[in-house]
Design a protein around this motif. Structure first.
Motif, PDB file in Angstrom:
ATOM      1  N   ILE A 104      11.914  21.680  -8.880  1.00 41.68           N
ATOM      2  CA  ILE A 104      11.054  22.030 -10.023  1.00 41.68           C
ATOM      3  C   ILE A 104      11.884  22.183 -11.292  1.00 41.68           C
ATOM      4  O   ILE A 104      11.467  21.763 -12.385  1.00 41.68           O
ATOM      5  CB  ILE A 104      10.256  23.319  -9.739  1.00 41.68           C
ATOM      6  N   THR A 105      13.076  22.765 -11.166  1.00 40.09           N
ATOM      7  CA  THR A 105      13.925  22.941 -12.361  1.00 40.09           C
ATOM      8  C   THR A 105      14.457  21.612 -12.886  1.00 40.09           C
ATOM      9  O   THR A 105      15.027  21.569 -13.978  1.00 40.09           O
ATOM     10  CB  THR A 105      15.097  23.894 -12.075  1.00 40.09           C
ATOM     11  N   THR A 106      14.278  20.516 -12.130  1.00 41.78           N
ATOM     12  CA  THR A 106      14.587  19.192 -12.668  1.00 41.78           C
ATOM     13  C   THR A 106      13.770  18.930 -13.923  1.00 41.78           C
ATOM     14  O   THR A 106      14.232  18.273 -14.867  1.00 41.78           O
ATOM     15  CB  THR A 106      14.289  18.097 -11.622  1.00 41.78           C
ATOM     16  N   ALA A 107      12.541  19.446 -13.963  1.00 48.97           N
ATOM     17  CA  ALA A 107      11.695  19.285 -15.148  1.00 48.97           C
ATOM     18  C   ALA A 107      12.324  19.967 -16.358  1.00 48.97           C
ATOM     19  O   ALA A 107      12.252  19.454 -17.488  1.00 48.97           O
ATOM     20  CB  ALA A 107      10.307  19.860 -14.875  1.00 48.97           C
ATOM     21  N   ILE A 108      12.949  21.128 -16.132  1.00 49.44           N
ATOM     22  CA  ILE A 108      13.639  21.817 -17.234  1.00 49.44           C
ATOM     23  C   ILE A 108      14.802  20.968 -17.731  1.00 49.44           C
ATOM     24  O   ILE A 108      15.020  20.811 -18.935  1.00 49.44           O
ATOM     25  CB  ILE A 108      14.125  23.205 -16.774  1.00 49.44           C
ATOM     26  N   THR A 109      15.552  20.398 -16.784  1.00 52.53           N
ATOM     27  CA  THR A 109      16.686  19.547 -17.149  1.00 52.53           C
ATOM     28  C   THR A 109      16.237  18.361 -17.984  1.00 52.53           C
ATOM     29  O   THR A 109      16.832  18.050 -19.027  1.00 52.53           O
ATOM     30  CB  THR A 109      17.409  19.050 -15.884  1.00 52.53           C
ATOM     31  N   LEU A 110      15.182  17.680 -17.556  1.00 53.80           N
ATOM     32  CA  LEU A 110      14.686  16.506 -18.285  1.00 53.80           C
ATOM     33  C   LEU A 110      14.170  16.889 -19.663  1.00 53.80           C
ATOM     34  O   LEU A 110      14.376  16.169 -20.646  1.00 53.80           O
ATOM     35  CB  LEU A 110      13.583  15.821 -17.471  1.00 53.80           C
ATOM     36  N   THR A 111      13.491  18.034 -19.751  1.00 52.86           N
ATOM     37  CA  THR A 111      12.996  18.504 -21.047  1.00 52.86           C
ATOM     38  C   THR A 111      14.152  18.732 -22.014  1.00 52.86           C
ATOM     39  O   THR A 111      14.128  18.287 -23.169  1.00 52.86           O
ATOM     40  CB  THR A 111      12.202  19.813 -20.869  1.00 52.86           C
ATOM     41  N   LEU A 112      15.191  19.412 -21.544  1.00 54.81           N
ATOM     42  CA  LEU A 112      16.332  19.721 -22.405  1.00 54.81           C
ATOM     43  C   LEU A 112      17.120  18.468 -22.764  1.00 54.81           C
ATOM     44  O   LEU A 112      17.687  18.373 -23.857  1.00 54.81           O
ATOM     45  CB  LEU A 112      17.238  20.743 -21.720  1.00 54.81           C
ATOM     46  N   LEU A 113      17.186  17.513 -21.850  1.00 51.71           N
ATOM     47  CA  LEU A 113      17.919  16.269 -22.118  1.00 51.71           C
ATOM     48  C   LEU A 113      17.331  15.521 -23.305  1.00 51.71           C
ATOM     49  O   LEU A 113      18.060  15.023 -24.167  1.00 51.71           O
ATOM     50  CB  LEU A 113      17.905  15.368 -20.881  1.00 51.71           C
ATOM     51  N   LEU A 114      16.020  15.425 -23.356  1.00 47.19           N
ATOM     52  CA  LEU A 114      15.370  14.613 -24.384  1.00 47.19           C
ATOM     53  C   LEU A 114      15.103  15.377 -25.671  1.00 47.19           C
ATOM     54  O   LEU A 114      14.671  14.784 -26.666  1.00 47.19           O
ATOM     55  CB  LEU A 114      14.072  14.027 -23.837  1.00 47.19           C
ATOM     56  N   ARG A 115      15.349  16.680 -25.683  1.00 47.52           N
ATOM     57  CA  ARG A 115      15.142  17.436 -26.920  1.00 47.52           C
ATOM     58  C   ARG A 115      16.064  16.961 -28.035  1.00 47.52           C
ATOM     59  O   ARG A 115      15.700  16.988 -29.209  1.00 47.52           O
ATOM     60  CB  ARG A 115      15.352  18.939 -26.661  1.00 47.52           C
ATOM     61  N   SER A 163       9.310  15.126 -19.400  1.00 47.77           N
ATOM     62  CA  SER A 163      10.350  14.409 -20.138  1.00 47.77           C
ATOM     63  C   SER A 163       9.861  14.080 -21.543  1.00 47.77           C
ATOM     64  O   SER A 163      10.566  14.285 -22.543  1.00 47.77           O
ATOM     65  CB  SER A 163      10.735  13.126 -19.401  1.00 47.77           C
ATOM     66  N   LEU A 164       8.636  13.559 -21.627  1.00 45.46           N
ATOM     67  CA  LEU A 164       8.045  13.238 -22.927  1.00 45.46           C
ATOM     68  C   LEU A 164       7.846  14.504 -23.753  1.00 45.46           C
ATOM     69  O   LEU A 164       8.039  14.511 -24.978  1.00 45.46           O
ATOM     70  CB  LEU A 164       6.711  12.527 -22.714  1.00 45.46           C
ATOM     71  N   PHE A 165       7.484  15.584 -23.084  1.00 44.92           N
ATOM     72  CA  PHE A 165       7.332  16.878 -23.745  1.00 44.92           C
ATOM     73  C   PHE A 165       8.639  17.284 -24.438  1.00 44.92           C
ATOM     74  O   PHE A 165       8.644  17.778 -25.565  1.00 44.92           O
ATOM     75  CB  PHE A 165       6.923  17.925 -22.710  1.00 44.92           C
ATOM     76  N   GLY A 166       9.773  17.077 -23.761  1.00 47.90           N
ATOM     77  CA  GLY A 166      11.062  17.434 -24.339  1.00 47.90           C
ATOM     78  C   GLY A 166      11.366  16.674 -25.614  1.00 47.90           C
ATOM     79  O   GLY A 166      11.966  17.221 -26.548  1.00 47.90           O
TER      80      GLY A 166
END
Length: 515
Positions: A104-115, A163-166
């Motif tokens: 689930i924390t993979t979603a956090i990683t992807l969000t932060l990557l694309l920010r 990811s798009l959210f980030g």
């Protein structure tokens, strides 16, 4: 002429700057670069003014200043609410999608990557076109993506939407901070910066309150996301009702030189951007390094804290939510207080002392048992963690090239976020493979020791980096031209050449000779 003590010029070169900056930590007076009306520069020692009553600082802001500040603060706070709507509900989402908490924390990683991508795109748009419409677009799309998350049927869809959210989440910080702080009087910047940064903690508090209100059942995570969506779209619509930042509009009209005209060309903007990066690349790298430490600092200490209380301390959802709320109330108090103190104590000194004190509190943070003890220790460690963070908005603005106060802080902040993006995933992965035995005999994941060791290393890294880095407290950037503003040369009819292509000293001499 200034009566302040002359100082050695600001050093150039990495090692020279580091040596000078470290030595300046132990001098109470601040080394300040002063520019007079003719463009001449000198360096002098200036003693910080005593801290005024905070209410007198608030009174310096006009109604218009307050409106822009509050809208910027609200955008940053709701941005944080959107992000933490996921991080505080990791356990619920793991049950809903039948995944491990690490997955689930993979979603956090992807969000932060694309920010960082969003920060670059919308930050440059904010410097080029203004603060208003990039922020409006960001906030409305964030709300739409929160709704899209609710309707994700599979875990793969969930990761794609986050990811798009980030990407769009990354564009909020730079424009919000620039809009909120660029019109604040110099001596009020410290406290207003602290309050601004505390919006991130306030967003966490609101998300935790929403989580507490909806209960601990698995499907209730969707209700929190609906709330986040409504708030994001709402602040975007509110921003439409207010005009562009006055500071940006005034800077856009490049100051006239000898009766010249001002213009603004897209090519000039991108050329100035390239020139800025070529000239300021060392400062960019330093700020990215500093923000990498800081983002590890916050995400390591907070993103898995609710999971830590649920898993290792065996609290229920209501207890863990209440403890999280009190922890972040401490963060709000610390960000405001230490941001305010940095105006007098110094930006870097405030960061260093806060980081070292937070490291000293780590044992008291992870060892207690029970909701009350965890709430109290969480309050105090986050007071200093977010206290150090409270200095960051104005510190980055003062270090920024003046014409890039929207893009530079946003890009460096979000690049640091990108580098630190695996922080929650790393903590969860190590904790789920490392176990401790509780007094009742239960063998549980070792979230506390993992977070404690990581936070200690990071706090020392922040203190060391800040000790050898630059500081430009009190920098005057109010009259800086907007990025891409081109001052057209004014031709001197008598002399036959373009007057404002010459240095200021030569123009003054020519005027005197003519007189």
């Amino acid at each position: 002429m200034s009566q302040n003590e002359p100082a050695e010029p600001i050093a150039t070169g990495v090692f020279a700057v580091a040596k000078q900056s470290f030595g300046d930590l132990f001098r109470w007076k601040q080394r300040v670069l002063v520019t007079n009306e003719y463009g001449e520069e000198r360096t002098e020692w200036q003693a910080p003014e005593p801290l005024p009553n905070p209410f007198s600082l608030f009174a310096q802001l006009t109604l218009r200043n307050w409106v822009f500040y509050i809208v910027g603060w609200a955008a940053w706070t709701i941005d944080a609410f959107d992000f933490h709507a996921l991080s505080i509900q990791t356990t619920k989402l793991a049950d809903y999608y039948d995944q491990s908490k690490t997955n689930i924390t993979t979603a956090i990683t992807l969000t932060l990557l694309l920010r960082s991508v969003g920060a670059a795109v919308f930050g440059l748009a904010g410097d080029r076109f203004g603060r208003k419409w990039p922020m409006v677009l960001n906030m409305i799309i964030l709300g739409v993506l929160q709704i899209a998350t609710i309707y994700c049927a599979t875990f793969s869809q969930f990761l794609a939407v986050r990811s798009l959210f980030g990407l769009f989440m990354g564009g909020v910080y730079g424009n919000a901070v620039a809009m909120a702080l660029e019109n604040v009087p110099v001596n009020a910047r410290g406290i207003m910066s602290g309050i601004m940064q505390s919006g991130y903690s306030a967003g966490y508090v609101f998300a935790a309150c929403a989580n507490l209100g909806v209960g601990g059942e698995t499907d209730t995570w969707k209700t929190v996301f609906w709330i986040a969506a409504g708030l994001s779209i709402g602040i975007g619509l509110i921003r439409i009702a207010f005009p562009e930042s006055k500071q940006f509009l005034e800077a856009k009209e490049a100051r006239k030189v000898a009766g010249g005209k001002s213009a603004k060309a897209p090519s000039a903007f991108w050329q100035e951007t390239k020139n800025m990066l070529a000239k300021e690349w060392k400062m960019c790298l330093y700020c990215i390094l500093l923000m990498t430490w800081f983002n590890y600092y916050s995400h390591t200490s907070q993103d898995s804290y609710t999971t830590f209380m649920l898993t290792q301390k065996e609290l229920n959802n209501a207890q863990a939510s209440r403890a999280s709320i009190l922890m972040k109330v401490g963060a709000c108090a610390g960000g405001t207080t230490i941001g305010y103190a940095s105006q007098w104590f110094g930006r870097r000194r405030a960061i260093i002392v806060s980081a070292l004190l937070s490291a000293c509190l780590i044992p008291a943070w992870i060892m207690p048992e029970g909701e009350r003890a965890l709430s109290a220790t969480g309050f105090f460690i986050q007071f200093f963690i977010q206290g150090a963070w409270g200095v960051i908005p104005i510190h980055l603005n003062e270090l920024s090239p003046p014409a890039f106060r929207s893009s530079f802080p946003g890009i460096t902040y979000q690049l640091g976020n990108m580098i630190s993006s695996p922080s929650a995933q790393i903590v969860n992965a190590i904790a789920e493979k490392t176990f401790v035995t509780l007094d009742n005999g239960d063998r549980v994941s070792a979230y506390g020791p993992v977070m404690g060791v990581a936070t200690a290393i990071i706090a020392l890294g922040i203190a060391t980096t800040a000790a050898f880095g630059p500081e430009k407290r009190g920098r005057k950037f109010e009259e800086a031209k907007v990025a891409g503003a081109v001052v057209e040369p004014v031709k001197d009819v008598e002399e036959g050449f373009y007057d404002n292509e010459k240095p200021v000293e030569q123009r003054i001499e020519r005027v005197e000779n003519k007189a």
